[in-house]
Motif scaffolding. Structure first.
Motif, PDB file in Angstrom:
ATOM      1  N   UNK A   1       5.633 -42.878 -35.683  1.00 36.96           N
ATOM      2  CA  UNK A   1       6.343 -41.560 -35.876  1.00 36.96           C
ATOM      3  C   UNK A   1       6.419 -40.625 -34.623  1.00 36.96           C
ATOM      4  N   UNK A   2       7.098 -39.575 -34.403  1.00 35.18           N
ATOM      5  CA  UNK A   2       7.461 -38.715 -33.296  1.00 35.18           C
ATOM      6  C   UNK A   2       6.606 -37.361 -33.334  1.00 35.18           C
ATOM      7  N   UNK A   3       5.905 -36.854 -32.568  1.00 32.51           N
ATOM      8  CA  UNK A   3       5.279 -35.718 -32.641  1.00 32.51           C
ATOM      9  C   UNK A   3       6.023 -34.579 -32.068  1.00 32.51           C
ATOM     10  N   UNK A   4       6.849 -34.986 -31.034  1.00 34.98           N
ATOM     11  CA  UNK A   4       7.581 -33.681 -30.112  1.00 34.98           C
ATOM     12  C   UNK A   4       8.987 -34.581 -29.834  1.00 34.98           C
ATOM     13  N   UNK A   5       9.696 -33.489 -29.587  1.00 29.94           N
ATOM     14  CA  UNK A   5      11.129 -34.036 -29.151  1.00 29.94           C
ATOM     15  C   UNK A   5      11.218 -34.064 -27.640  1.00 29.94           C
ATOM     16  N   UNK A   6      11.120 -35.160 -26.939  1.00 29.35           N
ATOM     17  CA  UNK A   6      10.917 -35.321 -25.720  1.00 29.35           C
ATOM     18  C   UNK A   6       9.322 -35.506 -25.484  1.00 29.35           C
ATOM     19  N   UNK A   7       9.010 -35.437 -24.106  1.00 34.94           N
ATOM     20  CA  UNK A   7       7.617 -35.457 -23.666  1.00 34.94           C
ATOM     21  C   UNK A   7       7.406 -34.802 -22.340  1.00 34.94           C
TER      22      UNK A   7
ATOM     23  N   UNK B   1       9.457 -39.877 -21.724  1.00 32.79           N
ATOM     24  CA  UNK B   1       8.956 -39.164 -20.701  1.00 32.79           C
ATOM     25  C   UNK B   1      10.096 -38.678 -19.477  1.00 32.79           C
ATOM     26  N   UNK B   2      11.358 -39.705 -19.306  1.00 34.07           N
ATOM     27  CA  UNK B   2      12.239 -39.340 -18.512  1.00 34.07           C
ATOM     28  C   UNK B   2      12.990 -38.122 -19.113  1.00 34.07           C
ATOM     29  N   UNK B   3      13.011 -37.793 -20.437  1.00 36.09           N
ATOM     30  CA  UNK B   3      13.803 -36.476 -20.824  1.00 36.09           C
ATOM     31  C   UNK B   3      12.931 -35.376 -20.752  1.00 36.09           C
ATOM     32  N   UNK B   4      11.749 -35.375 -20.479  1.00 37.69           N
ATOM     33  CA  UNK B   4      11.303 -34.049 -20.604  1.00 37.69           C
ATOM     34  C   UNK B   4      10.825 -33.489 -21.683  1.00 37.69           C
ATOM     35  N   UNK B   5      10.000 -32.224 -21.897  1.00 36.64           N
ATOM     36  CA  UNK B   5       9.800 -31.998 -23.229  1.00 36.64           C
ATOM     37  C   UNK B   5      10.802 -30.782 -23.734  1.00 36.64           C
ATOM     38  N   UNK B   6      11.311 -31.134 -24.947  1.00 38.57           N
ATOM     39  CA  UNK B   6      12.309 -29.985 -25.493  1.00 38.57           C
ATOM     40  C   UNK B   6      11.390 -28.993 -26.424  1.00 38.57           C
ATOM     41  N   UNK B   7      10.462 -29.580 -27.245  1.00 37.00           N
ATOM     42  CA  UNK B   7       9.908 -28.530 -28.213  1.00 37.00           C
ATOM     43  C   UNK B   7       8.805 -29.588 -28.927  1.00 37.00           C
ATOM     44  N   UNK B   8       7.839 -28.821 -29.542  1.00 39.57           N
ATOM     45  CA  UNK B   8       6.884 -29.574 -30.398  1.00 39.57           C
ATOM     46  C   UNK B   8       7.373 -29.601 -31.922  1.00 39.57           C
ATOM     47  N   UNK B   9       7.272 -30.673 -32.451  1.00 39.57           N
ATOM     48  CA  UNK B   9       7.750 -30.753 -34.035  1.00 39.57           C
ATOM     49  C   UNK B   9       6.591 -30.044 -34.984  1.00 39.57           C
ATOM     50  N   UNK B  10       7.148 -29.525 -35.737  1.00 42.53           N
ATOM     51  CA  UNK B  10       6.285 -28.766 -36.913  1.00 42.53           C
ATOM     52  C   UNK B  10       5.708 -29.888 -37.757  1.00 42.53           C
ATOM     53  N   UNK B  11       4.529 -29.375 -38.492  1.00 41.35           N
ATOM     54  CA  UNK B  11       3.876 -30.350 -39.199  1.00 41.35           C
ATOM     55  C   UNK B  11       4.738 -31.002 -40.350  1.00 41.35           C
ATOM     56  N   UNK B  12       5.470 -30.069 -41.027  1.00 38.83           N
ATOM     57  CA  UNK B  12       6.679 -30.811 -41.990  1.00 38.83           C
ATOM     58  C   UNK B  12       7.603 -31.661 -41.341  1.00 38.83           C
ATOM     59  N   UNK B  13       8.126 -31.524 -40.061  1.00 40.34           N
ATOM     60  CA  UNK B  13       8.751 -32.414 -39.455  1.00 40.34           C
ATOM     61  C   UNK B  13       8.138 -33.812 -39.418  1.00 40.34           C
ATOM     62  N   UNK B  14       6.947 -33.922 -39.061  1.00 41.66           N
ATOM     63  CA  UNK B  14       6.243 -34.994 -39.099  1.00 41.66           C
ATOM     64  C   UNK B  14       6.288 -35.766 -40.341  1.00 41.66           C
TER      65      UNK B  14
END
Length: 363
Positions: free
Chosen positions: A114-120, A130-143
């Motif tokens: 599973x993913x916990x962030x969009x990007x990193x 890691x090459x994409x950078x961080x877009x945002x954190x996912x929410x609990x429900x999105x995980x």
């Protein structure tokens, strides 16, 4: 075209802890006991479809379910490998952000990555995410939704091999889980809570990976949830690790290994050391010896090493080690008495490294 929305996803039933669900239902004008019925449908029957919730009063059912179960994930691309037993899904979130999850079925078990962030934001140069950078954190429900949808697909026989169940979860998709700490821990609590409060999984079958955020590792050790910790090390010496894993300039190899050892002492759970083998970069026999020495210096029985043949990203200068080099690396670690298992790399023919599909979609 309008710019994608960024911000906080709409609140979902899976964001709510068990003691928050009754008040949330009551705030919508329904009896608080309906919360348990909703939890049973979601976590046990794996549905958020009001048409399937026939024990709820028909009057107001659509409104209640619509308020508490807003759509968060939509599948926009699915790739299969290994005869359909490996399924990679690219999800579009409410704000058009894209993340991936990978379901891998083996004889006797099924694992979801599973993913916990969009990007990193960790910027490891050999990693597609890691090459994409961080877009945002996912929410609990999105995980949690990634897990529910995979569990439902298995239960309904939609994955090759017939009906089955999800047995293992690994936070090894997009993102650094411990950089989204509270959300990830809340999601884990939903996974391990007994039905109908959660999916009723064993904490022992949940793995949380990290590149070595030392304070967060120590915090996780005190949560009382004995998940498996996986430390993505990739080099035993600071000079190289700082190049491969930039956070190493903040917390060194020794500091990360000390934190991993403390995690073992607090939980009794053997730590996994993840080590992506990169040709002519970190796969030298002397580095295997150095890693073996550092691990054995911290005791016996507390750690297991997973060398991982690198799944290269398109156009990357990084590539997997040659097989004889990999075999020598493993032999050196085992000679130090370190249990070592080369990771099975599923889905290499479907852009298996997390982040590749999202990167393609964005380009």
């Amino acid at each position: 075209m309008a710019a994608p929305r960024r911000g906080k996803p709409p609140q979902h039933f899976a964001d709510l802890a068990p003691d928050q669900r009754g008040p949330a239902v009551a705030a919508l004008g329904e009896k608080a006991f309906r919360a348990k019925q909703l939890a049973t449908h979601y976590y046990t029957h794996l549905t958020s479809d009001p048409a399937e919730m026939t024990d709820l009063p028909q009057a107001g059912r659509e409104e209640l379910v619509g308020s508490l179960f807003p759509p968060l994930l939509r599948s926009i691309r699915t790739l299969e490998a290994d005869g359909g037993t490996t399924v990679k899904t690219l999800w579009r979130l409410y704000d058009d952000v894209k993340v991936e999850s990978v379901l891998m079925r083996y004889p006797g078990r099924s694992t979801l990555c599973v993913s916990s962030q969009a990007g990193c934001g960790m910027a490891c140069p050999f990693c597609a995410t890691g090459q994409q950078g961080l877009t945002r954190n996912l929410s609990t429900a999105e995980i949690v939704e990634q897990v529910r949808l995979a569990t439902r697909a298995l239960a309904r026989g939609e994955i090759a091999g017939g009906p089955g169940r999800l047995t293992n979860l690994v936070f090894m998709g997009m993102g650094e889980p411990l950089a989204n700490y509270r959300v990830v821990v809340d999601a884990v609590r939903r996974f391990v809570a007994p039905a109908p409060d959660g999916f009723g999984m064993s904490a022992r079958n949940v793995t949380v990976s990290t590149v070595g955020l030392v304070p967060a590792i120590d915090k996780l050790a005190k949560e009382g949830i004995p998940v498996t910790l996986a430390l993505s090390l990739h080099a035993p010496d600071d000079d190289l690790r700082s190049e491969l894993v930039p956070i190493n300039t903040r917390w060194t190899v020794d500091e990360a290994l000390d934190a991993a050892r403390r995690y073992f002492e607090a939980t009794g759970r053997r730590v996994s050391i993840e080590y992506a083998l990169i040709k002519d970069m970190n796969d030298h026999a002397w580095r295997a010896d150095l890693l073996g020495e550092k691990l054995t210096a911290r005791g016996k029985g507390w750690v297991h090493v997973n060398p991982i043949p690198l799944n290269p990203t398109p156009g990357s200068i990084w590539t997997a080690s040659e097989r004889h080099v990999e075999a020598e690396f493993v032999a050196r670690l085992r000679a130090h008495g370190i249990p070592t298992t080369v990771r099975d790399t599923r889905g290499s023919d479907i852009d298996g490294a997390c982040g590749q599909l999202a990167a393609e979609e964005a380009s």
